[in-house]
Design a protein around this motif. Structure first.
Motif, PDB file in Angstrom:
ATOM      1  N   PHE A  14       0.829  -1.207   0.000  1.00 43.48           N
ATOM      2  CA  PHE A  14       0.000   0.000   0.000  1.00 43.48           C
ATOM      3  C   PHE A  14       0.858   1.249   0.000  1.00 43.48           C
ATOM      4  O   PHE A  14       1.841   1.354   0.726  1.00 43.48           O
ATOM      5  N   HIS A  20      -3.330   4.078  -5.266  1.00 43.14           N
ATOM      6  CA  HIS A  20      -4.185   3.523  -4.218  1.00 43.14           C
ATOM      7  C   HIS A  20      -5.109   4.577  -3.603  1.00 43.14           C
ATOM      8  O   HIS A  20      -6.253   4.276  -3.256  1.00 43.14           O
ATOM      9  N   LEU A 135      -4.751  -4.821  -3.889  1.00 42.27           N
ATOM     10  CA  LEU A 135      -3.762  -3.738  -3.861  1.00 42.27           C
ATOM     11  C   LEU A 135      -2.736  -3.863  -4.984  1.00 42.27           C
ATOM     12  O   LEU A 135      -2.102  -2.871  -5.372  1.00 42.27           O
ATOM     13  N   LYS A 146      -9.363   1.192  -4.651  1.00 41.59           N
ATOM     14  CA  LYS A 146      -8.996   2.606  -4.606  1.00 41.59           C
ATOM     15  C   LYS A 146      -9.734   3.270  -3.454  1.00 41.59           C
ATOM     16  O   LYS A 146     -10.890   2.964  -3.184  1.00 41.59           O
TER      17      LYS A 146
END
Length: 209
Positions: A14, A20, A135, A146
């Protein structure tokens, strides 16, 4: 703030930035909307609002993260915040279905306020693996998950959610990895949602178009 010093991060892929984390936008009415809840009173209750687009990408577009909220407070908040939206599913920690001494469960109490929750799949290891898959960046450089920038608590937990630190002796015996049970309320709610999308054939078919 930087979270680079945290070791044993569960979601090390992440990044608290694009792709992201993205700026918010108005969710189209045609997208599948649903809600995931990790319930607590002394500990925070986390409510995450998610939507799945026509390609199967999951967007987390809103959050509530607060302790000391009664079921009536949470129910009113959810209904008020989503009054103009068609929420198609409400997911919650399956432990809330457990019957209390008065013969009712937390799920029963929510139903009294007009919210009908489905107990989520709470298999932790499998759920973590599925979140990792969402991810991962695809061939187009984009993930299947997202998060809107305003979801600050979810973004923070991603960066501090970690495994228990094992002793040298324990490591030699190869025990199963277990997440620390702290700073995980948004992580749990998110996991319920990702697992549902991953395991729901109709939504996965869209993803694979």
């Amino acid at each position: 703030a930087s979270f680079d010093s945290y070791s044993g991060l569960i979601y090390s892929d992440f990044r608290d930035k694009e792709p992201h984390v993205i700026e918010g936008f108005e969710i189209p009415n045609s997208w599948y909307r649903f809600i995931g809840v990790d319930y607590g009173y002394k500990n925070p209750t986390c409510v995450l609002c998610g939507a799945v687009d026509h390609k199967g990408t999951l967007y987390i577009y809103n959050e509530v993260y607060q302790s000391g909220m009664r079921v009536s407070d949470i129910s009113t908040m959810i209904k008020t915040e989503n009054a103009k939206q068609k929420i198609q599913l409400f997911l919650i920690d399956p432990s809330t279905k457990r019957t209390e001494s008065d013969g009712h469960s937390i799920v029963d109490e929510f139903a009294e306020y007009g919210l009908y929750f489905t107990p989520a799949n709470n298999k932790v290891d499998a759920g973590i693996n599925k979140v990792r898959e969402y991810l991962k960046l695809g061939a187009d450089g984009k993930p299947k998950l997202k998060i809107f920038r305003k979801c600050q608590n979810l973004r923070t937990e991603f960066q501090i959610y970690q495994y228990k630190d094992l002793s040298i002796k324990a490591k030699q015996n190869n025990p199963p990895e277990r997440p620390l049970k702290r700073n995980d309320h948004a992580m749990d709610a998110l996991r319920y949602m990702v697992v549902y999308v991953y395991d729901t054939p109709a939504l996965r078919e869209k993803q694979e178009d």
